[in-house]
Write a protein that holds these residues in place. Structure first.
Motif, PDB file in Angstrom:
ATOM      1  N   SER A 104       0.983  -1.283   0.127  1.00  0.00           N
ATOM      2  CA  SER A 104       0.011  -0.028  -0.007  1.00  0.00           C
ATOM      3  C   SER A 104       0.790   1.168  -0.041  1.00  0.00           C
ATOM      4  O   SER A 104       1.835   1.117   0.663  1.00  0.00           O
ATOM      5  CB  SER A 104      -0.873  -0.045   1.145  1.00  0.00           C
ATOM      6  N   SER A 105       0.397   2.306  -0.732  1.00  0.00           N
ATOM      7  CA  SER A 105       1.264   3.665  -0.502  1.00  0.00           C
ATOM      8  C   SER A 105       0.983   4.235   0.496  1.00  0.00           C
ATOM      9  O   SER A 105       2.145   5.064   1.058  1.00  0.00           O
ATOM     10  CB  SER A 105       0.613   4.332  -1.849  1.00  0.00           C
ATOM     11  N   ILE A 106       0.199   3.977   1.431  1.00  0.00           N
ATOM     12  CA  ILE A 106      -0.184   4.739   2.798  1.00  0.00           C
ATOM     13  C   ILE A 106      -0.025   3.897   3.737  1.00  0.00           C
ATOM     14  O   ILE A 106      -0.767   2.451   3.650  1.00  0.00           O
ATOM     15  CB  ILE A 106      -1.523   5.566   2.816  1.00  0.00           C
ATOM     16  N   LEU A 107       0.944   3.872   4.854  1.00  0.00           N
ATOM     17  CA  LEU A 107       1.048   2.791   5.751  1.00  0.00           C
ATOM     18  C   LEU A 107       0.856   3.375   7.234  1.00  0.00           C
ATOM     19  O   LEU A 107       0.841   4.790   7.409  1.00  0.00           O
ATOM     20  CB  LEU A 107       2.563   2.237   5.816  1.00  0.00           C
ATOM     21  N   PHE A 108       0.726   2.305   8.136  1.00  0.00           N
ATOM     22  CA  PHE A 108       0.572   2.842   9.577  1.00  0.00           C
ATOM     23  C   PHE A 108       2.021   2.920   9.991  1.00  0.00           C
ATOM     24  O   PHE A 108       3.088   2.212   9.582  1.00  0.00           O
ATOM     25  CB  PHE A 108      -0.019   1.946  10.424  1.00  0.00           C
ATOM     26  N   ARG A 109       2.257   4.068  10.920  1.00  0.00           N
ATOM     27  CA  ARG A 109       3.771   4.077  11.528  1.00  0.00           C
ATOM     28  C   ARG A 109       3.818   4.280  12.817  1.00  0.00           C
ATOM     29  O   ARG A 109       2.810   5.061  13.651  1.00  0.00           O
ATOM     30  CB  ARG A 109       4.300   5.236  10.819  1.00  0.00           C
ATOM     31  N   GLU A 110       4.357   3.580  13.640  1.00  0.00           N
ATOM     32  CA  GLU A 110       4.763   3.924  15.034  1.00  0.00           C
ATOM     33  C   GLU A 110       6.224   3.968  15.405  1.00  0.00           C
ATOM     34  O   GLU A 110       6.950   3.451  14.723  1.00  0.00           O
ATOM     35  CB  GLU A 110       4.197   2.641  15.964  1.00  0.00           C
ATOM     36  N   SER A 111       6.636   4.460  16.548  1.00  0.00           N
ATOM     37  CA  SER A 111       8.024   4.793  16.754  1.00  0.00           C
ATOM     38  C   SER A 111       7.858   4.564  18.414  1.00  0.00           C
ATOM     39  O   SER A 111       7.067   4.999  19.154  1.00  0.00           O
ATOM     40  CB  SER A 111       8.517   5.840  16.170  1.00  0.00           C
ATOM     41  N   ALA A 112       9.329   4.411  18.919  1.00  0.00           N
ATOM     42  CA  ALA A 112       9.714   4.627  20.226  1.00  0.00           C
ATOM     43  C   ALA A 112      11.086   5.327  20.271  1.00  0.00           C
ATOM     44  O   ALA A 112      11.963   5.102  19.449  1.00  0.00           O
ATOM     45  CB  ALA A 112       9.543   3.198  21.008  1.00  0.00           C
ATOM     46  N   GLU A 113      11.239   5.976  21.369  1.00  0.00           N
ATOM     47  CA  GLU A 113      12.478   6.785  21.585  1.00  0.00           C
ATOM     48  C   GLU A 113      12.833   6.780  23.073  1.00  0.00           C
ATOM     49  O   GLU A 113      12.234   7.279  23.780  1.00  0.00           O
ATOM     50  CB  GLU A 113      12.347   8.127  20.730  1.00  0.00           C
ATOM     51  N   LEU A 114      13.977   6.463  23.287  1.00  0.00           N
ATOM     52  CA  LEU A 114      14.801   6.593  24.499  1.00  0.00           C
ATOM     53  C   LEU A 114      15.723   7.408  24.579  1.00  0.00           C
ATOM     54  O   LEU A 114      16.720   7.441  23.863  1.00  0.00           O
ATOM     55  CB  LEU A 114      15.040   5.048  25.006  1.00  0.00           C
ATOM     56  N   GLY A 115      15.585   8.888  25.315  1.00  0.00           N
ATOM     57  CA  GLY A 115      16.586   9.700  25.296  1.00  0.00           C
ATOM     58  C   GLY A 115      17.045  10.599  26.683  1.00  0.00           C
ATOM     59  O   GLY A 115      16.659  10.138  27.819  1.00  0.00           O
ATOM     60  N   TYR A 116      18.071  11.284  26.305  1.00  0.00           N
ATOM     61  CA  TYR A 116      18.536  12.065  27.418  1.00  0.00           C
ATOM     62  C   TYR A 116      18.886  13.373  27.142  1.00  0.00           C
ATOM     63  O   TYR A 116      19.125  13.891  26.056  1.00  0.00           O
ATOM     64  CB  TYR A 116      20.068  11.806  27.598  1.00  0.00           C
ATOM     65  N   GLN A 117      18.025  14.182  27.722  1.00  0.00           N
ATOM     66  CA  GLN A 117      17.882  15.684  27.542  1.00  0.00           C
ATOM     67  C   GLN A 117      18.999  16.423  28.252  1.00  0.00           C
ATOM     68  O   GLN A 117      18.998  16.709  29.552  1.00  0.00           O
ATOM     69  CB  GLN A 117      16.486  16.171  28.327  1.00  0.00           C
TER      70      GLN A 117
END
Length: 187
Positions: free
Chosen positions: A137-150
């Motif tokens: 499909s040209s349009i997809l679902f997207r999810e993300s995770a990010e662990l960071g340090y400010q």
């Protein structure tokens, strides 16, 4: 096509930013992130496509009324593949929490972000050469995770993972998962 997708995303972001800056007291853009990601790492699917991705993302200040869903920040971004494989542009909402604060006596913190949204791409749909994925499909679902340090109130570093697929709503569903590191600058 990838260059066109990138140009459109950058143009829309600049126009929205200029219009809102003139009209608002609160900054429209809250943070800009840029990073390098390993493309199609095979974490949630099998590895087929090569290369690294240059990733960029703009996070906006949560609009009034978003408090009822946890005050997520709307975002728009994209990833450009350095090996000429699948590029994508994406949009959605990002939720974040601070896990640890004031570790070294200043306003530093460890944070966790998660996002949900959609993506458009320039990859293959139902037929592809052996070194490319069939995304269905040209349009997809997207999810993300990010662990960071400010590091400071305006600068962060983070480990980042994102995945896009069509959730088996099309004939083919070879999703793409990217992982890497990003630098964030808050406004």
């Amino acid at each position: 096509m990838a260059r066109n997708l990138t140009s459109v995303l950058v143009g829309v972001t600049l126009l929205v930013g200029m219009a809102a800056t003139a009209a608002a007291q609160v900054p429209l853009v809250s943070e800009f992130k840029i990073g390098v990601l390993a493309h199609d790492v095979g974490f949630l699917d099998h590895h087929v496509e090569a290369g690294a991705d240059v990733n960029f993302e703009m996070l906006f200040t949560p609009p009034d009324g978003f408090e009822v869903i946890g005050s997520p920040r709307p975002h728009i971004g994209g990833s450009v593949n350095t090996a000429g494989k699948t590029d994508d542009g994406y949009f959605g909402l990002t939720w974040g929490i601070s896990l640890l604060q004031t570790l070294f006596g200043w306003s530093d913190s460890v944070f966790l972000n998660g996002s949900l949204g959609g993506a458009v791409h320039d990859g293959h749909l139902d037929s592809a050469p052996p070194d490319r994925k069939k995304l269905g499909s040209s349009i997809l679902f997207r999810e993300s995770a990010e662990l960071g340090y400010q590091v400071t109130p305006n600068l962060s570093v983070s480990a980042f993972l994102d995945h896009m697929s069509n959730a088996n709503l099309a004939g083919h569903n070879a999703g793409i998962t990217d992982a890497g590191a990003r630098l964030g600058v808050r406004f």
